[in-house]
Design a protein around this motif. Structure first.
Motif, PDB file in Angstrom:
ATOM      1  N   LEU A  74       0.832  -1.201   0.000  1.00  0.00           N
ATOM      2  CA  LEU A  74       0.000   0.000   0.000  1.00  0.00           C
ATOM      3  C   LEU A  74       0.870   1.255   0.000  1.00  0.00           C
ATOM      4  O   LEU A  74       0.640   2.186  -0.786  1.00  0.00           O
ATOM      5  CB  LEU A  74      -0.918  -0.004   1.223  1.00  0.00           C
ATOM      6  CG  LEU A  74      -1.699   1.286   1.493  1.00  0.00           C
ATOM      7  CD1 LEU A  74      -2.658   1.583   0.355  1.00  0.00           C
ATOM      8  CD2 LEU A  74      -2.454   1.196   2.822  1.00  0.00           C
ATOM      9  N   GLN A  75       1.866   1.302   0.889  1.00  0.00           N
ATOM     10  CA  GLN A  75       2.734   2.481   0.962  1.00  0.00           C
ATOM     11  C   GLN A  75       3.518   2.666  -0.329  1.00  0.00           C
ATOM     12  O   GLN A  75       3.684   3.803  -0.802  1.00  0.00           O
ATOM     13  CB  GLN A  75       3.670   2.351   2.164  1.00  0.00           C
ATOM     14  CG  GLN A  75       2.920   2.433   3.489  1.00  0.00           C
ATOM     15  CD  GLN A  75       3.809   2.305   4.702  1.00  0.00           C
ATOM     16  OE1 GLN A  75       3.548   2.901   5.742  1.00  0.00           O
ATOM     17  NE2 GLN A  75       4.857   1.513   4.607  1.00  0.00           N
ATOM     18  N   SER A  76       3.973   1.563  -0.912  1.00  0.00           N
ATOM     19  CA  SER A  76       4.687   1.655  -2.190  1.00  0.00           C
ATOM     20  C   SER A  76       3.781   2.213  -3.266  1.00  0.00           C
ATOM     21  O   SER A  76       4.176   3.081  -4.056  1.00  0.00           O
ATOM     22  CB  SER A  76       5.207   0.278  -2.607  1.00  0.00           C
ATOM     23  OG  SER A  76       6.150  -0.214  -1.691  1.00  0.00           O
ATOM     24  N   ALA A  77       2.545   1.714  -3.313  1.00  0.00           N
ATOM     25  CA  ALA A  77       1.593   2.172  -4.329  1.00  0.00           C
ATOM     26  C   ALA A  77       1.313   3.664  -4.173  1.00  0.00           C
ATOM     27  O   ALA A  77       1.297   4.411  -5.164  1.00  0.00           O
ATOM     28  CB  ALA A  77       0.301   1.370  -4.229  1.00  0.00           C
ATOM     29  N   MET A  78       1.102   4.118  -2.948  1.00  0.00           N
ATOM     30  CA  MET A  78       0.805   5.528  -2.704  1.00  0.00           C
ATOM     31  C   MET A  78       1.975   6.417  -3.120  1.00  0.00           C
ATOM     32  O   MET A  78       1.789   7.468  -3.752  1.00  0.00           O
ATOM     33  CB  MET A  78       0.480   5.747  -1.226  1.00  0.00           C
ATOM     34  CG  MET A  78      -0.865   5.210  -0.788  1.00  0.00           C
ATOM     35  SD  MET A  78      -2.230   6.067  -1.617  1.00  0.00           S
ATOM     36  CE  MET A  78      -3.624   5.278  -0.776  1.00  0.00           C
ATOM     37  N   LEU A  79       3.178   6.013  -2.758  1.00  0.00           N
ATOM     38  CA  LEU A  79       4.349   6.824  -3.101  1.00  0.00           C
ATOM     39  C   LEU A  79       4.561   6.870  -4.613  1.00  0.00           C
ATOM     40  O   LEU A  79       4.892   7.929  -5.172  1.00  0.00           O
ATOM     41  CB  LEU A  79       5.586   6.270  -2.410  1.00  0.00           C
ATOM     42  CG  LEU A  79       5.656   6.484  -0.896  1.00  0.00           C
ATOM     43  CD1 LEU A  79       6.785   5.659  -0.291  1.00  0.00           C
ATOM     44  CD2 LEU A  79       5.861   7.969  -0.574  1.00  0.00           C
ATOM     45  N   LEU A  98       1.434  10.192   3.294  1.00  0.00           N
ATOM     46  CA  LEU A  98       2.085  11.296   2.584  1.00  0.00           C
ATOM     47  C   LEU A  98       2.126  12.594   3.401  1.00  0.00           C
ATOM     48  O   LEU A  98       2.485  13.645   2.867  1.00  0.00           O
ATOM     49  CB  LEU A  98       1.354  11.556   1.260  1.00  0.00           C
ATOM     50  CG  LEU A  98       1.243  10.351   0.317  1.00  0.00           C
ATOM     51  CD1 LEU A  98       0.396  10.708  -0.892  1.00  0.00           C
ATOM     52  CD2 LEU A  98       2.615   9.866  -0.123  1.00  0.00           C
ATOM     53  N   ARG A  99       1.840  12.519   4.683  1.00  0.00           N
ATOM     54  CA  ARG A  99       1.658  13.751   5.457  1.00  0.00           C
ATOM     55  C   ARG A  99       2.916  14.586   5.599  1.00  0.00           C
ATOM     56  O   ARG A  99       2.830  15.796   5.849  1.00  0.00           O
ATOM     57  CB  ARG A  99       1.122  13.410   6.843  1.00  0.00           C
ATOM     58  CG  ARG A  99       2.021  12.541   7.706  1.00  0.00           C
ATOM     59  CD  ARG A  99       1.350  12.198   9.021  1.00  0.00           C
ATOM     60  NE  ARG A  99       2.065  11.151   9.737  1.00  0.00           N
ATOM     61  CZ  ARG A  99       1.617  10.601  10.861  1.00  0.00           C
ATOM     62  NH1 ARG A  99       0.488  11.016  11.372  1.00  0.00           N
ATOM     63  NH2 ARG A  99       2.320   9.656  11.455  1.00  0.00           N
ATOM     64  N   ASP A 100       4.101  13.999   5.469  1.00  0.00           N
ATOM     65  CA  ASP A 100       5.337  14.768   5.645  1.00  0.00           C
ATOM     66  C   ASP A 100       5.818  15.446   4.363  1.00  0.00           C
ATOM     67  O   ASP A 100       6.873  16.093   4.370  1.00  0.00           O
ATOM     68  CB  ASP A 100       6.450  13.865   6.183  1.00  0.00           C
ATOM     69  CG  ASP A 100       6.171  13.382   7.605  1.00  0.00           C
ATOM     70  OD1 ASP A 100       5.506  14.126   8.353  1.00  0.00           O
ATOM     71  OD2 ASP A 100       6.605  12.277   7.960  1.00  0.00           O
ATOM     72  N   LEU A 101       5.079  15.317   3.289  1.00  0.00           N
ATOM     73  CA  LEU A 101       5.480  15.958   2.035  1.00  0.00           C
ATOM     74  C   LEU A 101       5.153  17.453   2.079  1.00  0.00           C
ATOM     75  O   LEU A 101       4.016  17.833   2.356  1.00  0.00           O
ATOM     76  CB  LEU A 101       4.756  15.316   0.844  1.00  0.00           C
ATOM     77  CG  LEU A 101       5.011  13.826   0.603  1.00  0.00           C
ATOM     78  CD1 LEU A 101       4.209  13.364  -0.615  1.00  0.00           C
ATOM     79  CD2 LEU A 101       6.486  13.548   0.396  1.00  0.00           C
ATOM     80  N   PRO A 102       6.112  18.313   1.774  1.00  0.00           N
ATOM     81  CA  PRO A 102       5.856  19.755   1.805  1.00  0.00           C
ATOM     82  C   PRO A 102       4.779  20.207   0.811  1.00  0.00           C
ATOM     83  O   PRO A 102       4.136  21.246   1.031  1.00  0.00           O
ATOM     84  CB  PRO A 102       7.216  20.364   1.450  1.00  0.00           C
ATOM     85  CG  PRO A 102       8.215  19.324   1.855  1.00  0.00           C
ATOM     86  CD  PRO A 102       7.542  18.015   1.555  1.00  0.00           C
ATOM     87  N   ASN A 103       4.589  19.474  -0.281  1.00  0.00           N
ATOM     88  CA  ASN A 103       3.588  19.863  -1.282  1.00  0.00           C
ATOM     89  C   ASN A 103       2.302  19.059  -1.150  1.00  0.00           C
ATOM     90  O   ASN A 103       1.533  18.928  -2.097  1.00  0.00           O
ATOM     91  CB  ASN A 103       4.153  19.704  -2.694  1.00  0.00           C
ATOM     92  CG  ASN A 103       4.538  18.269  -3.013  1.00  0.00           C
ATOM     93  OD1 ASN A 103       4.899  17.485  -2.124  1.00  0.00           O
ATOM     94  ND2 ASN A 103       4.476  17.904  -4.290  1.00  0.00           N
ATOM     95  N   HIS A 104       2.044  18.551   0.048  1.00  0.00           N
ATOM     96  CA  HIS A 104       0.857  17.732   0.305  1.00  0.00           C
ATOM     97  C   HIS A 104      -0.248  18.578   0.933  1.00  0.00           C
ATOM     98  O   HIS A 104      -0.001  19.367   1.849  1.00  0.00           O
ATOM     99  CB  HIS A 104       1.245  16.583   1.242  1.00  0.00           C
ATOM    100  CG  HIS A 104       0.088  15.809   1.793  1.00  0.00           C
ATOM    101  ND1 HIS A 104      -0.030  15.500   3.124  1.00  0.00           N
ATOM    102  CD2 HIS A 104      -1.005  15.296   1.175  1.00  0.00           C
ATOM    103  CE1 HIS A 104      -1.132  14.806   3.320  1.00  0.00           C
ATOM    104  NE2 HIS A 104      -1.746  14.679   2.155  1.00  0.00           N
TER     105      HIS A 104
END
Length: 278
Positions: A74-79, A98-104
């Motif tokens: 799941l995490q691989s698919a999301m990334l 994805l919460r730590d992404l600056p463009n999220h």
């Protein structure tokens, strides 16, 4: 520009609003089937997907290695889907992954019970009692999924940038408000930083998948974090629980061979006779 992740109550018009936002921003919308297809394409058996996908795992399912493998896929698919940039991802813990992404940008759609019941009754030709039960069941599954896999209360508004009530505004109004907000929030600098971060997270997820799925290293709750020192030195740190130091050493050796450009360190806890699975 941005990566928008969406959490939604059942019958809160989440998919419809996402489709409208995608049209306004010219984004790709990855819905339920897109995410499921990607998980299966990466290697998770389709026959097992229904036991885990956006569901609270039962007692025995939560104790099997399939559970952790599902989370890895799941995490691989999301990334991988997020690496497309300018996209929308719905459900399945995407807001947490994805919460730590600056463009999220994260959003949750809710609606009044009356509006939800009316929509379910109309869509599935149900009476009011059956519609109420369907909503309770779906809510319980999604809440249990988020609690089990990510240890979060999905009803907590503080984990989202926006919480929108679709019973008090129409689809076009909500999607227009969010489209404007996304444009204002995400700068080119944040976008670049976010895409660089995705590349780093993909490296960490790749080594986790290799260790768990290919080499079948018996480390539970395994994850990998990346860091860069002031002098530019790049380090991958492994975290998890193992039953012996020998297992940890093997994981470090494999990781160093697979990632020669990184310094590999361990913060794996060694617990003798640790057994997490039945």
């Amino acid at each position: 520009m941005a990566i928008l992740t969406v959490s939604r109550q059942v019958a809160s018009l989440g998919d419809e609003i996402c489709s409208s936002i995608a049209q306004k921003l010219n984004y790709r919308f990855f819905g339920r089937k897109d995410i499921e297809d990607r998980i299966v394409k990466l290697g998770f058996p389709k026959s097992k997907l229904k036991k885990f996908d956006e569901k609270k795992p039962g007692f025995f399912a939560s104790l099997t290695r399939d559970r952790d493998e599902y989370l890895d896929y799941l995490q691989s698919a999301m990334l991988e889907l997020a690496s497309n940039n300018n996209c929308i991802l719905i459900g399945r813990g995407s807001s947490i992954i994805l919460r730590d992404l600056p463009n999220h940008v994260s959003c949750r759609f809710v609606s009044s019970e009356g509006a939800r019941v009316e929509r379910v009754m109309k869509e599935f030709s149900m009476d009011e009692k059956a519609a109420q039960k369907r909503i309770r069941d779906f809510d319980a599954e999604r809440e249990g999924f988020m609690q089990s896999y990510f240890n979060v209360d999905v009803s907590d508004p503080s984990i989202f940038n926006f919480v929108m009530n679709s019973s008090s505004a129409d689809i076009d109004t909500i999607s227009e408000m969010l489209a404007i907000g996304i444009k204002k929030m995400i700068t080119p600098e944040l976008e670049k930083s976010g895409m660089d971060r995705i590349d780093e997270l993909l490296v960490g997820q790749r080594i986790v998948n290799l260790l768990v799925l290919v080499y079948q290293i018996d480390i539970n709750y395994l994850r990998a974090t990346l860091s860069v020192s002031k002098n530019g030195k790049r380090t991958v740190t492994l975290h998890g629980i193992a039953a012996s130091s020998a297992i940890v050493e093997r994981a470090l050796k494999i990781s160093s061979c697979e990632l020669p450009e990184f310094n590999v360190e361990s913060e794996i806890s060694v617990v003798q006779d640790y057994k997490a699975y039945v």
